[in-house]
Enzyme design. Structure first.
Site, PDB file in Angstrom:
ATOM      1  N   CYS A 205     -67.971  28.201  30.148  1.00 29.15           N
ATOM      2  CA  CYS A 205     -68.515  27.570  31.340  1.00 29.15           C
ATOM      3  C   CYS A 205     -68.259  28.350  32.628  1.00 29.15           C
ATOM      4  CB  CYS A 205     -67.949  26.153  31.475  1.00 29.15           C
ATOM      5  SG  CYS A 205     -68.721  25.194  32.770  1.00 29.15           S
TER       6      CYS A 205
ATOM      7  N   ASP B 148     -75.587  21.399  32.189  1.00 28.62           N
ATOM      8  CA  ASP B 148     -74.358  21.871  31.555  1.00 28.62           C
ATOM      9  C   ASP B 148     -74.386  21.579  30.056  1.00 28.62           C
ATOM     10  OD1 ASP B 148     -71.780  22.602  30.899  1.00 28.62           O
ATOM     11  OD2 ASP B 148     -70.897  21.713  32.688  1.00 28.62           O
ATOM     12  N   ASP B 149     -74.233  22.627  29.253  1.00 30.67           N
ATOM     13  CA  ASP B 149     -74.198  22.481  27.792  1.00 30.67           C
ATOM     14  C   ASP B 149     -75.506  21.944  27.222  1.00 30.67           C
ATOM     15  OD1 ASP B 149     -71.756  23.556  27.436  1.00 30.67           O
ATOM     16  OD2 ASP B 149     -70.744  21.742  26.777  1.00 30.67           O
TER      17      ASP B 149
END
Length: 416
Positions: free
Chosen positions: A91, A55-56
């Site tokens: 997201c 994530d990210d």
């Protein structure tokens, strides 16, 4: 701890009504083999697949630098999709696109809220039955395993709470809502389990690694398996494991030409812990064919909600145009002046100089038309929208060459 399946020995009821549009590479590769499409014979050996989702994590900012084990165990032994782009930088819409193979305007997840269709009842009813894990389970006989962060609003009381388990998953180990590393709640096959702040038993990345190993120990050996492990790392709140908290104190974000123009972002110690999870997953086990996320055509869109510093009301849409002659990024901002940005990423990879006012007006018009087509496309029309380079058409059969040979040509030349 043993993780029991939702329905041992049988498939769950319910089947998808149709295959998703704009299918990602994972869906093409696996479903092509089990359904006999694209010239792949039905009954071909069905591979085991492990999808690791971080994530990210930004490769441009050096996010892969700490992951030496990941690169050694997966990257250097497999294939890298150097021109793969997510359809949204936000997201929940991006995760929805991975699961469905659709653009946000088709799966209708537009932001990270229930009102934006993020894990809403509408998403659960319309989209979840058509995700590729649901197809793998119901039509291809796969045992499916999920562990980690699902969608940002998963577990919300107004959308079924943690008792809701999306259709298609044999084993379900999902984080309630957004990223945490301590003091969180997991849904274990629909039953809530709270975790505290004891590192040895609660640190989320390690918990995900351990339950994944449990699945490999207890899974059936008579069915292929699909695993999706979605660690929140390296997303905020950036709570590193104790032994790695001082590992990267002297590591800084790259000082590229565009550094500090739109803010800074430093390296995170959390990426290292995900690296260790990968080592645990692969060591001494027959885990094959790890596959990367969505390979949708090059459109990025964020309607009606995103974080963008240049637009009056924070809405924009972009299209990436790549051919033998061009590597261009065209963006329109939904502000009062309909501001346009165009960057030549070959000459200007850091996106410093906006060439919208100096580029050939005909080329500008073509990119505008292509963006409009992509914003409303569905199914096959998403693959050749407002064709910019009409000499080339993607041939998915080239993805199913003999495993012993290597093909470097991924596009076949046809007139459209």
């Amino acid at each position: 701890m043993r993780l029991l399946p939702l329905a041992p020995g049988r498939l769950r009821r319910g089947s998808p009504r149709h295959l998703p549009s704009c299918s990602p590479a994972l869906l093409l590769l696996v479903l092509g083999g089990c359904l006999g499409v694209f010239g792949v014979a039905a009954g071909t050996r069905r591979p085991n697949v492990v999808l690791l989702l971080t994530d990210d994590q930004d490769e441009v900012l050096g996010g892969m630098t700490p992951l030496k084990k990941t690169k050694a165990l997966i990257g250097e032994m497999g294939m890298t999709f150097s021109s793969a782009y997510v359809p949204s930088a936000l997201c929940c819409p991006s995760r929805a696109s991975i699961l469905t193979g659709k653009y946000p305007h088709n799966h209708h997840v537009v932001n990270n809220t229930l009102e934006g269709n993020c894990s809403s009842k509408s998403w659960q009813k319309i989209q979840e039955p058509n995700t590729f894990p649901a197809i793998l389970r119901s039509m291809c006989g796969y045992q499916t395993f999920f562990a980690g962060k699902y969608l940002n609003e998963y577990g919300a009381p107004d959308a079924g709470g943690l008792e809701h388990v999306p259709l298609g998953w044999s084993y379900w180990y999902a984080l309630e809502k957004n990223s945490k590393y301590y003091n969180y709640t997991l849904s274990i096959n629909g039953k809530a389990r709270k975790h505290g702040e004891n590192y040895s038993v609660d640190y989320l990345t390690d918990v995900l690694a351990n339950v994944s190993l449990d699945f490999l120990d207890y899974k059936s050996n008579f069915e292929p398996f699909f695993m999706m492990i979605a660690t929140p790392a390296p997303h905020s709140p950036w709570t590193a494991a104790p032994q790695y908290q001082k590992a990267f104190q002297n590591v800084f974000a790259p000082r590229n030409k565009n550094f500090n123009i739109h803010g800074t972002r430093g390296a995170s110690n959390l990426t290292w812990r995900s690296d260790v999870l990968v080592e645990y997953q692969g060591e001494g086990r027959n885990v094959t064919d790890p596959t990367c996320p969505s390979l949708s055509p090059g459109v990025s869109q964020c309607f009606p909600d995103c974080v963008c510093e240049d637009a009056y009301n924070n809405t924009y849409a972009c299209v990436r145009t790549m051919s033998a002659l061009w590597n261009l990024q065209y963006c329109e901002f939904d502000d009062q002046e309909v501001f346009v940005e165009v960057y030549n990423l070959t000459a200007d990879p850091d996106q410093i100089t906006n060439i919208a006012k100096t580029i050939d007006p005909e080329l500008l018009g073509k990119m505008n038309y292509r963006l409009m087509m992509l914003q409303s496309c569905s199914g096959p029309t998403c693959r050749t929208p407002g064709v910019f380079d009409p000499g080339y058409r993607f041939d998915p059969r080239l993805m199913f060459s003999n495993r012993g040979s290597v093909r470097t040509r991924r596009f076949s030349k046809h007139l459209l």
